[in-house]
Design a protein around this motif. Structure first.
Motif, PDB file in Angstrom:
ATOM      1  N   ASN A   1       0.808  -1.223   0.000  1.00 62.42           N
ATOM      2  CA  ASN A   1       0.000   0.000   0.000  1.00 62.42           C
ATOM      3  C   ASN A   1       0.844   1.277   0.000  1.00 62.42           C
ATOM      4  N   LEU A   2       1.934   1.226  -0.764  1.00 57.91           N
ATOM      5  CA  LEU A   2       2.799   2.395  -0.894  1.00 57.91           C
ATOM      6  C   LEU A   2       2.690   3.011  -2.285  1.00 57.91           C
ATOM      7  N   GLY A   3       1.673   2.567  -3.025  1.00 56.92           N
ATOM      8  CA  GLY A   3       1.495   3.038  -4.395  1.00 56.92           C
ATOM      9  C   GLY A   3       1.227   4.527  -4.489  1.00 56.92           C
ATOM     10  N   GLY A   4       0.755   5.125  -3.395  1.00 55.26           N
ATOM     11  CA  GLY A   4       0.469   6.559  -3.411  1.00 55.26           C
ATOM     12  C   GLY A   4       1.713   7.415  -3.258  1.00 55.26           C
ATOM     13  N   PHE A   5       2.845   6.772  -3.017  1.00 50.91           N
ATOM     14  CA  PHE A   5       4.107   7.493  -2.875  1.00 50.91           C
ATOM     15  C   PHE A   5       5.012   7.214  -4.071  1.00 50.91           C
ATOM     16  N   GLU A   6       5.960   8.093  -4.293  1.00 50.25           N
ATOM     17  CA  GLU A   6       6.938   7.866  -5.351  1.00 50.25           C
ATOM     18  C   GLU A   6       8.098   7.039  -4.828  1.00 50.25           C
ATOM     19  N   ALA A   7       8.725   6.298  -5.733  1.00 49.04           N
ATOM     20  CA  ALA A   7       9.931   5.549  -5.381  1.00 49.04           C
ATOM     21  C   ALA A   7      11.138   6.435  -5.655  1.00 49.04           C
ATOM     22  N   GLY A   8      12.014   6.533  -4.686  1.00 53.58           N
ATOM     23  CA  GLY A   8      13.218   7.327  -4.864  1.00 53.58           C
ATOM     24  C   GLY A   8      14.404   6.629  -4.233  1.00 53.58           C
ATOM     25  N   ARG A   9      15.598   7.009  -4.688  1.00 51.16           N
ATOM     26  CA  ARG A   9      16.806   6.407  -4.125  1.00 51.16           C
ATOM     27  C   ARG A   9      17.589   7.454  -3.345  1.00 51.16           C
ATOM     28  N   VAL A  10      18.032   7.083  -2.165  1.00 54.38           N
ATOM     29  CA  VAL A  10      18.830   7.979  -1.335  1.00 54.38           C
ATOM     30  C   VAL A  10      20.214   8.091  -1.973  1.00 54.38           C
ATOM     31  N   VAL A  11      20.574   9.277  -2.421  1.00 55.53           N
ATOM     32  CA  VAL A  11      21.855   9.467  -3.108  1.00 55.53           C
ATOM     33  C   VAL A  11      22.878  10.196  -2.253  1.00 55.53           C
ATOM     34  N   ALA A  12      22.443  10.752  -1.121  1.00 57.32           N
ATOM     35  CA  ALA A  12      23.379  11.384  -0.192  1.00 57.32           C
ATOM     36  C   ALA A  12      22.726  11.456   1.172  1.00 57.32           C
ATOM     37  N   ALA A  13      23.527  11.381   2.215  1.00 62.33           N
ATOM     38  CA  ALA A  13      23.002  11.436   3.577  1.00 62.33           C
ATOM     39  C   ALA A  13      23.885  12.332   4.431  1.00 62.33           C
ATOM     40  N   HIS A  14      23.250  13.206   5.208  1.00 64.36           N
ATOM     41  CA  HIS A  14      23.954  14.110   6.118  1.00 64.36           C
ATOM     42  C   HIS A  14      23.225  14.047   7.454  1.00 64.36           C
ATOM     43  N   LYS A  15      23.707  13.173   8.332  1.00 67.13           N
ATOM     44  CA  LYS A  15      23.035  12.915   9.612  1.00 67.13           C
ATOM     45  C   LYS A  15      21.631  12.401   9.321  1.00 67.13           C
ATOM     46  N   GLU A  16      20.584  13.161   9.703  1.00 67.29           N
ATOM     47  CA  GLU A  16      19.220  12.671   9.472  1.00 67.29           C
ATOM     48  C   GLU A  16      18.510  13.444   8.366  1.00 67.29           C
ATOM     49  N   ARG A  17      19.272  14.058   7.488  1.00 66.28           N
ATOM     50  CA  ARG A  17      18.716  14.704   6.303  1.00 66.28           C
ATOM     51  C   ARG A  17      19.280  13.999   5.083  1.00 66.28           C
ATOM     52  N   TYR A  18      18.432  13.803   4.097  1.00 70.67           N
ATOM     53  CA  TYR A  18      18.795  12.969   2.956  1.00 70.67           C
ATOM     54  C   TYR A  18      18.484  13.690   1.645  1.00 70.67           C
ATOM     55  N   ILE A  19      19.263  13.345   0.626  1.00 68.74           N
ATOM     56  CA  ILE A  19      18.948  13.767  -0.734  1.00 68.74           C
ATOM     57  C   ILE A  19      18.409  12.538  -1.450  1.00 68.74           C
ATOM     58  N   VAL A  20      17.185  12.647  -1.939  1.00 68.53           N
ATOM     59  CA  VAL A  20      16.520  11.522  -2.602  1.00 68.53           C
ATOM     60  C   VAL A  20      16.281  11.881  -4.056  1.00 68.53           C
ATOM     61  N   ARG A  21      16.654  10.984  -4.952  1.00 66.87           N
ATOM     62  CA  ARG A  21      16.459  11.218  -6.377  1.00 66.87           C
ATOM     63  C   ARG A  21      15.304  10.360  -6.881  1.00 66.87           C
ATOM     64  N   THR A  22      14.339  10.983  -7.527  1.00 65.41           N
ATOM     65  CA  THR A  22      13.197  10.286  -8.120  1.00 65.41           C
ATOM     66  C   THR A  22      13.160  10.592  -9.615  1.00 65.41           C
ATOM     67  N   ALA A  23      12.128  10.117 -10.278  1.00 69.65           N
ATOM     68  CA  ALA A  23      11.979  10.389 -11.710  1.00 69.65           C
ATOM     69  C   ALA A  23      11.739  11.876 -11.955  1.00 69.65           C
ATOM     70  N   GLU A  24      11.294  12.588 -10.922  1.00 66.43           N
ATOM     71  CA  GLU A  24      10.978  14.008 -11.061  1.00 66.43           C
ATOM     72  C   GLU A  24      12.156  14.920 -10.736  1.00 66.43           C
ATOM     73  N   GLY A  25      13.213  14.369 -10.108  1.00 69.08           N
ATOM     74  CA  GLY A  25      14.362  15.185  -9.743  1.00 69.08           C
ATOM     75  C   GLY A  25      14.883  14.847  -8.347  1.00 69.08           C
ATOM     76  N   GLU A  26      15.671  15.761  -7.777  1.00 66.06           N
ATOM     77  CA  GLU A  26      16.237  15.539  -6.457  1.00 66.06           C
ATOM     78  C   GLU A  26      15.496  16.356  -5.407  1.00 66.06           C
ATOM     79  N   PHE A  27      15.351  15.762  -4.210  1.00 67.21           N
ATOM     80  CA  PHE A  27      14.629  16.420  -3.133  1.00 67.21           C
ATOM     81  C   PHE A  27      15.410  16.261  -1.826  1.00 67.21           C
ATOM     82  N   GLU A  28      15.357  17.292  -1.009  1.00 70.94           N
ATOM     83  CA  GLU A  28      15.920  17.189   0.340  1.00 70.94           C
ATOM     84  C   GLU A  28      14.837  16.593   1.229  1.00 70.94           C
ATOM     85  N   ALA A  29      15.157  15.494   1.897  1.00 68.75           N
ATOM     86  CA  ALA A  29      14.109  14.739   2.582  1.00 68.75           C
ATOM     87  C   ALA A  29      14.425  14.480   4.049  1.00 68.75           C
ATOM     88  N   GLU A  30      13.337  14.292   4.804  1.00 68.28           N
ATOM     89  CA  GLU A  30      13.412  13.856   6.189  1.00 68.28           C
ATOM     90  C   GLU A  30      12.485  12.661   6.364  1.00 68.28           C
TER      91      GLU A  30
END
Length: 355
Positions: free
Chosen positions: A20-49
């Protein structure tokens, strides 16, 4: 860019839909800085928590996202995103956390191949290679030994180093390269396949960032010269980062690791030292420690020159580390269980009083 370009596959998509995760996008964590992450999806890169729920339910460091992880995210137009879940990992490279006797640090997730990088002019150490091999074998990651800075030594010395590796390490490719002359790069690039994920493991100053720059064809990572006063590499890479290569391979650079503590619970040590593990089955006593027992097949092989003494000593050292780590983890779990029981009893007493 498609998710498949970053290694996404049908198995991950099936899990995302079934849970039941179909409502979310799949992304790959491409960088990590403590508990903040850079996630890359088909739409681009996002700073994530991560969500509060994910943080609250995490029991150990392994339960937090790591570079290489696939995650279910909800991105926003602001360039921020929220990580709701970590998708199943195909492999997890990990070691003992530095400064902690009972914690595991995830180096990277979903790795197919690891380039074990050592510089032949100063960093070369077979014992350290065996440590890297052990964490690779424990994680189901295929290792490839890469010797750098070959332009700094003569051919005879290089051949001697390669032979010393092959004398102790079997069935692992050894590739000698120069980041300056590009010698050996054709052989190395032959191992890089589209959709597969690779990582660089090695100490600071061995040429990992230069190797990444050369493989990518771009000046991505800053490189520094060797310190003249210490002859040690200056620590340049301070975080993990994913780079998509022109060949279609996915490469993760890692900070230089001064310590490679063993946290092996999956037979990595036995795979790395396969000949010792096989001989151990022939020991007179099942609980043989391979130190002084009569009828020890391992010690007999060492004395006969059938097992390299340095390799045996390295095995014994890592086996002690493994045993100590497992004992420490077991003791911590015992204490946590006792503490949890105490808390439950306190809550039970409070309820009785309220009644």
């Amino acid at each position: 860019m498609k998710p498949e370009d970053l290694g996404y596959n049908e198995s991950l998509e099936k899990y995302r839909v079934e849970h039941n995760l179909g409502g979310f996008e799949a992304g790959r964590v491409v960088a990590a800085h403590k508990e903040r992450y850079i996630v890359r999806t088909a739409e681009g890169e996002f700073e994530a928590e991560i969500t509060g729920h994910l943080r609250f339910t995490a029991k150990t460091r392994e339960d937090f996202p790591a570079v290489g992880d696939w995650v279910a995210v909800s991105p926003f137009d602001s360039g921020l995103a929220i990580i709701h879940a970590i998708l199943p990992r195909s492999s997890v490279l990990k070691r003992q956390a530095v400064g902690s006797s009972a914690e595991v640090q995830v180096i990277a997730a979903n790795i197919d191949y690891a380039f074990l990088v050592q510089a032949v002019d100063r960093d070369f150490n077979v014992n350290r290679l065996e440590r890297y091999l052990t964490i690779c074998h424990a994680s189901n990651v295929q290792p490839i030994i890469v010797l750098t800075k070959t332009d700094l030594i003569d051919r005879t010395r290089l051949e001697g180093i390669i032979q010393s590796i092959k004398a102790r390490i079997k069935d692992v490719p050894v590739i000698a390269i120069s980041n300056e002359t590009r010698s050996g790069f054709k052989e190395l690039q032959a191992f890089i396949r589209k959709g597969k994920t690779y990582c660089l493991l090695g100490s600071s100053g061995v040429g990992k960032s230069s190797l990444l720059n050369n493989l990518s064809g771009r000046g991505i990572m800053r490189t520094d010269a060797i310190s003249r006063s210490t002859s040690k590499g200056r620590h340049v890479t301070t975080h993990r980062e994913v780079v998509l290569l022109e060949s279609g391979g996915i490469l993760i650079d890692n900070p230089g690791m001064r310590e490679v503590g063993i946290a092996d619970s999956s037979g990595g040590l036995e795979t790395t030292f396969e000949s010792i593990a096989q001989l151990a089955q022939k020991c007179k006593f099942k609980d043989c420690t391979h130190t002084a027992e009569a009828g020890c097949a391992v010690l007999a092989a060492v004395e006969a020159g059938e097992i390299d003494r340095a390799s045996y000593e390295n095995y014994m050292k890592m086996a002690r580390e493994k045993s100590h780590f497992e004992a420490t983890v077991a003791e911590r779990r015992k204490k946590d269980k006792a503490f949890g029981k105490m808390i439950r009893n306190i809550k039970k007493d409070i309820r009785k009083r309220e009644e």
